[in-house]
Design an enzyme around this catalytic site. Structure first.
Site, PDB file in Angstrom:
ATOM      1  N   SER A 282      40.078 -13.328  25.793  1.00 48.55           N
ATOM      2  CA  SER A 282      40.868 -14.513  26.137  1.00 48.55           C
ATOM      3  C   SER A 282      42.141 -14.629  25.303  1.00 48.55           C
ATOM      4  O   SER A 282      42.642 -15.732  25.087  1.00 48.55           O
ATOM      5  CB  SER A 282      40.025 -15.785  25.995  1.00 48.55           C
ATOM      6  OG  SER A 282      38.864 -15.712  26.801  1.00 48.55           O
ATOM      7  N   ARG A 283      42.641 -13.515  24.799  1.00 46.08           N
ATOM      8  CA  ARG A 283      43.847 -13.474  23.989  1.00 46.08           C
ATOM      9  C   ARG A 283      43.714 -14.252  22.677  1.00 46.08           C
ATOM     10  O   ARG A 283      44.718 -14.582  22.049  1.00 46.08           O
ATOM     11  CB  ARG A 283      45.068 -13.995  24.774  1.00 46.08           C
ATOM     12  CG  ARG A 283      45.467 -13.124  25.960  1.00 46.08           C
ATOM     13  CD  ARG A 283      45.806 -11.709  25.485  1.00 46.08           C
ATOM     14  NE  ARG A 283      46.438 -10.902  26.520  1.00 46.08           N
ATOM     15  CZ  ARG A 283      45.791 -10.121  27.370  1.00 46.08           C
ATOM     16  NH1 ARG A 283      44.459 -10.065  27.331  1.00 46.08           N
ATOM     17  NH2 ARG A 283      46.436  -9.386  28.242  1.00 46.08           N
ATOM     18  N   LEU A 284      42.493 -14.521  22.263  1.00 47.02           N
ATOM     19  CA  LEU A 284      42.272 -15.192  20.973  1.00 47.02           C
ATOM     20  C   LEU A 284      42.059 -14.118  19.914  1.00 47.02           C
ATOM     21  O   LEU A 284      40.987 -13.992  19.311  1.00 47.02           O
ATOM     22  CB  LEU A 284      41.072 -16.149  21.066  1.00 47.02           C
ATOM     23  CG  LEU A 284      41.242 -17.289  22.066  1.00 47.02           C
ATOM     24  CD1 LEU A 284      39.976 -18.132  22.148  1.00 47.02           C
ATOM     25  CD2 LEU A 284      42.436 -18.166  21.671  1.00 47.02           C
TER      26      LEU A 284
END
Length: 232
Positions: free
Chosen positions: A210-212
């Site tokens: 999730s692009r975290l």
């Protein structure tokens, strides 16, 4: 104002560029191969980099020592290119080039630079910022003599970053140096050698879902390293 005539060829080109832009905007990759925590990294970033580089080499990555080198001229114009890491230790990260090249001119005007390693297969990135100095002549000599003869000839022959009329002009320069060094010792040219980037900041990036992403930065404070987590 000059008007550009619209032709069928122009329209086809515009359509093709629009489609490829749409494709690029839709590209997605899920990052889930690892995690990075500030409590588990080494106290010294050079030790952490050693671990990551060793894992990249063991992972059979193609040219894991390839890195983007970004420099900046005195008037603020940035420039970036891929170079090869040829050594690292507590004092910094070493690469070699022609001192008269574009990057060499930048570094003569502005002795600050940045490096970036990207290991896609491991979903990892390392960013390094610091100050740059030429390494000693003895170090440059030692590395130069370890190179294949063809590469050493190339260092003499190529007026790196200068405009050439064609490929034949370059080949003629190379042949001139082959002829010259048939009888002369092939020593290092004075315009060629190494630079060392002494890091002031090293960031380790691990892709996460999730692009975290995990981003752990080491920041130099006097002789100590401060470890910080950055927002993705």
């Amino acid at each position: 104002m000059t008007k550009i005539k619209t032709t069928d060829q122009n329209l086809r080109l515009i359509y093709a560029m629009t489609k490829i832009t749409e494709k690029i905007s839709q590209l997605r990759m899920e990052y889930a191969k690892g995690a990075l925590d500030e409590g588990s990294v080494q106290p010294n970033p050079i030790d952490e980099f050693h671990i990551w580089m060793e894992q990249a080499i063991q992972g059979d990555l193609e040219e894991p020592h390839a890195m983007t080198l970004a420099t900046c001229s005195a008037d603020g114009q940035p420039s970036a290119r891929i170079v090869l890491l040829r050594g690292f230790d507590e004092s910094g990260f070493v690469f070699f080039t022609n001192y008269h090249s574009h990057k060499g001119q930048d570094l003569a005007e502005n002795a600050k630079a940045a490096l970036c390693f990207f290991w896609q297969e491991l979903q990892r990135q390392v960013r390094i910022e610091g100050t740059v100095q030429k390494i000693s002549e003895a170090e440059s000599d030692a590395y130069f003599h370890s190179r294949p003869r063809e590469s050493r000839i190339g260092a003499w022959a190529s007026p790196q970053s200068r405009v050439l009329p064609d490929r034949q002009a370059l080949e003629a320069l190379v042949q001139t140096q082959y002829d010259r060094f048939n009888t002369l010792p092939l020593d290092r040219p004075a315009h060629w050698g190494g630079y060392r980037i002494a890091p002031t900041s090293i960031e380790f990036w691990q892709g996460r879902p999730s692009r975290l992403h995990d981003r752990i930065r080491y920041r130099k404070a006097d002789t100590d390293w401060i470890i910080e987590r950055l927002a993705p």
